[in-house]
Design a protein around this motif. Structure first.
Motif, PDB file in Angstrom:
ATOM      1  N   GLU A  17      11.974   7.049   0.478  1.00  0.00           N
ATOM      2  CA  GLU A  17      12.833   5.916   0.837  1.00  0.00           C
ATOM      3  C   GLU A  17      13.362   5.216  -0.418  1.00  0.00           C
ATOM      4  OE1 GLU A  17       9.838   6.406   2.269  1.00  0.00           O
ATOM      5  OE2 GLU A  17      10.139   6.397   4.433  1.00  0.00           O
ATOM      6  N   ARG A  18      12.502   5.060  -1.426  1.00  0.00           N
ATOM      7  CA  ARG A  18      12.950   4.448  -2.676  1.00  0.00           C
ATOM      8  C   ARG A  18      13.956   5.341  -3.395  1.00  0.00           C
ATOM      9  NH1 ARG A  18       8.588   3.587  -6.267  1.00  0.00           N
ATOM     10  NH2 ARG A  18       7.243   4.862  -4.987  1.00  0.00           N
ATOM     11  N   TYR A  19      13.740   6.661  -3.341  1.00  0.00           N
ATOM     12  CA  TYR A  19      14.680   7.608  -3.935  1.00  0.00           C
ATOM     13  C   TYR A  19      16.056   7.479  -3.274  1.00  0.00           C
ATOM     14  CZ  TYR A  19      17.144  12.071  -4.167  1.00  0.00           C
ATOM     15  OH  TYR A  19      18.104  13.031  -4.277  1.00  0.00           O
ATOM     16  N   ILE A  20      16.096   7.427  -1.948  1.00  0.00           N
ATOM     17  CA  ILE A  20      17.362   7.300  -1.218  1.00  0.00           C
ATOM     18  C   ILE A  20      18.068   5.992  -1.589  1.00  0.00           C
ATOM     19  CG2 ILE A  20      18.380   6.984   1.084  1.00  0.00           C
ATOM     20  CD1 ILE A  20      17.764   9.882   0.426  1.00  0.00           C
ATOM     21  N   LYS A  80       9.393  18.959  -2.709  1.00  0.00           N
ATOM     22  CA  LYS A  80       9.169  20.185  -3.478  1.00  0.00           C
ATOM     23  C   LYS A  80       9.427  19.927  -4.957  1.00  0.00           C
ATOM     24  CE  LYS A  80      10.225  25.021  -3.781  1.00  0.00           C
ATOM     25  NZ  LYS A  80      10.846  26.184  -3.198  1.00  0.00           N
ATOM     26  N   ARG A  81      10.503  19.212  -5.264  1.00  0.00           N
ATOM     27  CA  ARG A  81      10.801  18.881  -6.666  1.00  0.00           C
ATOM     28  C   ARG A  81       9.680  18.032  -7.272  1.00  0.00           C
ATOM     29  NH1 ARG A  81      16.380  16.205  -8.527  1.00  0.00           N
ATOM     30  NH2 ARG A  81      17.089  18.316  -8.165  1.00  0.00           N
ATOM     31  N   ARG A  82       9.218  17.059  -6.510  1.00  0.00           N
ATOM     32  CA  ARG A  82       8.125  16.215  -7.014  1.00  0.00           C
ATOM     33  C   ARG A  82       6.867  17.023  -7.283  1.00  0.00           C
ATOM     34  NH1 ARG A  82       7.426  10.200  -5.741  1.00  0.00           N
ATOM     35  NH2 ARG A  82       5.363  10.955  -6.172  1.00  0.00           N
ATOM     36  N   GLN A  83       6.525  17.937  -6.398  1.00  0.00           N
ATOM     37  CA  GLN A  83       5.341  18.773  -6.596  1.00  0.00           C
ATOM     38  C   GLN A  83       5.509  19.675  -7.811  1.00  0.00           C
ATOM     39  OE1 GLN A  83       2.300  18.733  -4.952  1.00  0.00           O
ATOM     40  NE2 GLN A  83       3.186  16.842  -4.192  1.00  0.00           N
ATOM     41  N   ASN A  84       6.692  20.242  -7.973  1.00  0.00           N
ATOM     42  CA  ASN A  84       6.944  21.089  -9.139  1.00  0.00           C
ATOM     43  C   ASN A  84       6.838  20.291 -10.430  1.00  0.00           C
ATOM     44  OD1 ASN A  84       7.298  23.391  -7.609  1.00  0.00           O
ATOM     45  ND2 ASN A  84       9.533  23.187  -7.534  1.00  0.00           N
ATOM     46  N   LEU A  87       0.820  -1.213   0.000  1.00  0.00           N
ATOM     47  CA  LEU A  87       0.000   0.000   0.000  1.00  0.00           C
ATOM     48  C   LEU A  87       0.854   1.263   0.000  1.00  0.00           C
ATOM     49  CD1 LEU A  87      -2.864  -0.981   2.460  1.00  0.00           C
ATOM     50  CD2 LEU A  87      -3.036  -0.643  -0.007  1.00  0.00           C
ATOM     51  N   ARG A  88       1.934   1.262   0.757  1.00  0.00           N
ATOM     52  CA  ARG A  88       2.828   2.426   0.774  1.00  0.00           C
ATOM     53  C   ARG A  88       3.446   2.658  -0.596  1.00  0.00           C
ATOM     54  NH1 ARG A  88       7.370   2.973   4.091  1.00  0.00           N
ATOM     55  NH2 ARG A  88       6.986   5.182   3.960  1.00  0.00           N
ATOM     56  N   GLN A  89       3.794   1.572  -1.286  1.00  0.00           N
ATOM     57  CA  GLN A  89       4.392   1.705  -2.607  1.00  0.00           C
ATOM     58  C   GLN A  89       3.374   2.205  -3.627  1.00  0.00           C
ATOM     59  OE1 GLN A  89       6.080  -1.894  -4.149  1.00  0.00           O
ATOM     60  NE2 GLN A  89       7.156  -0.838  -5.778  1.00  0.00           N
ATOM     61  N   VAL A  90       2.186   1.649  -3.611  1.00  0.00           N
ATOM     62  CA  VAL A  90       1.149   2.032  -4.572  1.00  0.00           C
ATOM     63  C   VAL A  90       0.734   3.489  -4.398  1.00  0.00           C
ATOM     64  CG1 VAL A  90      -1.255   1.607  -5.232  1.00  0.00           C
ATOM     65  CG2 VAL A  90       0.293  -0.299  -4.892  1.00  0.00           C
ATOM     66  N   THR A  91       0.646   3.948  -3.157  1.00  0.00           N
ATOM     67  CA  THR A  91       0.203   5.319  -2.907  1.00  0.00           C
ATOM     68  C   THR A  91       1.347   6.329  -2.995  1.00  0.00           C
ATOM     69  OG1 THR A  91       0.520   5.096  -0.515  1.00  0.00           O
ATOM     70  CG2 THR A  91      -1.670   4.564  -1.402  1.00  0.00           C
ATOM     71  N   GLY A  92       2.580   5.863  -3.084  1.00  0.00           N
ATOM     72  CA  GLY A  92       3.719   6.769  -3.173  1.00  0.00           C
ATOM     73  C   GLY A  92       4.231   7.228  -1.825  1.00  0.00           C
ATOM     74  N   ASP A  93       3.715   6.657  -0.762  1.00  0.00           N
ATOM     75  CA  ASP A  93       4.126   7.051   0.582  1.00  0.00           C
ATOM     76  C   ASP A  93       5.591   6.731   0.856  1.00  0.00           C
ATOM     77  OD1 ASP A  93       3.485   8.149   3.154  1.00  0.00           O
ATOM     78  OD2 ASP A  93       3.525   6.105   3.940  1.00  0.00           O
TER      79      ASP A  93
END
Length: 64
Positions: A27-30, A50-54, A17-23
């Motif tokens: 952690e995956r980026y790191i 902030k980068r993701r939102q932009n 669920l955390r993976q599907v929702t992007g939560d």
């Protein structure tokens, strides 16, 4: 034994669920940064989100 199996399944479901929702995106980026770009300093959580939102909202988001 049944309790251990239930606990394992719930942990797996929670991770899914955390993976599907992007939560778990930061952690995956790191993890990716450590493997693919170890020489670069990773973004802080604030910089990352902030980068993701932009990226998400800077594009045209309409059909026509």
């Amino acid at each position: 034994m049944v309790r251990e199996e239930l606990k394992h399944r719930l942990q797996h479901l929670w991770g899914y669920l955390r993976q599907v929702t992007g939560d778990d995106a930061y952690e995956r980026y790191i993890a990716h940064q450590k493997l693919a770009h170890a020489e670069e300093a990773p973004l802080t959580p604030e910089e990352y989100f902030k980068r993701r939102q932009n990226e998400k909202w800077s594009k045209v988001s309409r059909c026509c």
